[in-house]
Design a protein around this motif. Structure first.
Motif, short mmCIF file in Angstrom:
data_model
loop_
_atom_site.label_atom_id
_atom_site.label_comp_id
_atom_site.label_asym_id
_atom_site.label_seq_id
_atom_site.Cartn_x
_atom_site.Cartn_y
_atom_site.Cartn_z
N ARG A 1 0.84 -1.20 0.00
CA ARG A 1 0.00 0.00 0.00
C ARG A 1 0.87 1.26 0.00
NH1 ARG A 1 -5.87 -0.18 -0.16
NH2 ARG A 1 -6.54 -2.17 0.72
N ARG A 2 1.91 1.25 0.81
CA ARG A 2 2.83 2.40 0.86
C ARG A 2 3.58 2.56 -0.47
NH1 ARG A 2 3.80 7.47 2.34
NH2 ARG A 2 6.03 7.90 2.59
N LEU A 3 3.98 1.45 -1.04
CA LEU A 3 4.69 1.51 -2.32
C LEU A 3 3.84 2.19 -3.38
CD1 LEU A 3 7.19 0.70 -3.96
CD2 LEU A 3 6.07 -1.50 -4.41
N ALA A 4 2.55 1.87 -3.42
CA ALA A 4 1.66 2.50 -4.39
C ALA A 4 1.58 4.01 -4.16
CB ALA A 4 0.27 1.87 -4.32
N GLU A 5 1.51 4.42 -2.89
CA GLU A 5 1.49 5.86 -2.60
C GLU A 5 2.75 6.54 -3.12
OE1 GLU A 5 -0.84 7.73 -0.93
OE2 GLU A 5 -2.22 6.04 -0.72
N LEU A 6 3.88 5.93 -2.87
CA LEU A 6 5.15 6.52 -3.30
C LEU A 6 5.26 6.58 -4.81
CD1 LEU A 6 7.41 4.67 -0.73
CD2 LEU A 6 7.18 7.16 -0.87
N GLU A 7 4.98 5.49 -5.48
CA GLU A 7 5.17 5.43 -6.92
C GLU A 7 4.17 6.32 -7.66
OE1 GLU A 7 7.74 4.37 -8.15
OE2 GLU A 7 8.25 2.29 -7.71
N LEU A 8 2.89 6.24 -7.29
CA LEU A 8 1.88 6.99 -8.02
C LEU A 8 1.96 8.48 -7.72
CD1 LEU A 8 -1.12 4.52 -7.70
CD2 LEU A 8 0.40 4.85 -9.66
#
Length: 247
Positions: A139-146
């Motif tokens: 979930r955090r990875l998606a926040e960072l990447e997007l």
């Protein structure tokens, strides 16, 4: 195709790498650029960065909940969340960088502190969404990447790592939008032959309803499903491409 089991160590490492890439991009900005519009309507780059810092702390709260068995919500409430983002948006670049680094370090520590036997523990995110603790790094990875894309600093959808795109597409299809009442039945087909069923009545009663078939690259599918473009590169095979609900 269904979502594979969470890969906690892999996603922890990916979060650290994505954080480093984000910090490199942000460090090249200046105070004036922080106040300029981002690619998200109504938000400056400062709003995006303020949100990213507070999101790290919010997801860290959930990891603490999973570790301690003491309910710890992401935010004090929706109004508090919005106020915190707004309050931090207009800070100078140096303050944003410090906040991003410190909040990332706290989240990193919370990931390291989660015992193996607590990884399947379920916590409650915003809007009553229930999630496994070991999927919080993804979930955090998606926040960072997007949101790195949303900053409008040259980091585009096409620069997302293939590994992230694959995992995010599977997550969106099999978790985020599976059974979603506001999305019609869909069959997503990526150019490499993979398929996902998602949307309203994708499973259970009505599963035989004919879905809208949407074909394109995995990157274009992720862009469309997350509201970040890509729809121009998709083929709905004669149907109108459905409007995707906000994340």
């Amino acid at each position: 195709m269904t979502l594979t089991s969470p890969d906690f160590p892999h996603d922890v490492a990916a979060v650290r790498e994505a954080t480093d890439r984000l910090l490199v991009s942000v460090s090249k900005l200046d105070d004036a650029a922080i106040g300029e519009p981002s690619l998200l309507p109504g938000w400056t780059r400062g709003h995006v960065l303020s949100h990213l810092a507070r999101n790290a702390d919010a997801l860290g709260n959930l990891l603490t909940w999973a570790r301690t068995d003491v309910p710890t919500p992401m935010y004090a409430g929706p109004e508090a969340r919005a106020a915190d983002i707004e309050r931090g948006a207009d800070r100078p670049l140096a303050a944003h960088l410090e906040d991003l680094r410190e909040s990332a370090a706290r989240f990193d520590k919370a990931m390291d502190a989660l015992p193996r036997d607590r990884r399947a523990y379920q916590v409650e995110m915003r809007n009553n969404v229930v999630e496994r603790a070991d999927r919080l790094p993804l979930r955090r990875l998606a926040e960072l990447e997007l949101h790195h894309v949303d900053l409008g600093v040259g980091h585009t959808l096409d620069q997302l790592s293939p590994d992230f795109v694959e995992r995010q597409l599977a997550f969106l299809a099999t978790v985020k939008f599976a059974g979603h009442p506001d999305l019609p039945p869909l069959e997503l087909r990526s150019d490499d032959g993979r398929r996902w069923r998602t949307g309203r009545l994708a499973t259970g009663t009505g599963a035989g309803d004919r879905p809208v078939v949407v074909t394109g690259s995995a990157v274009a599918l992720v862009g469309w499903l997350t509201g970040r473009g890509g729809d121009g590169a998709l083929d709905a095979h004669g149907s109108v491409l459905p409007e995707v609900p906000p994340l």
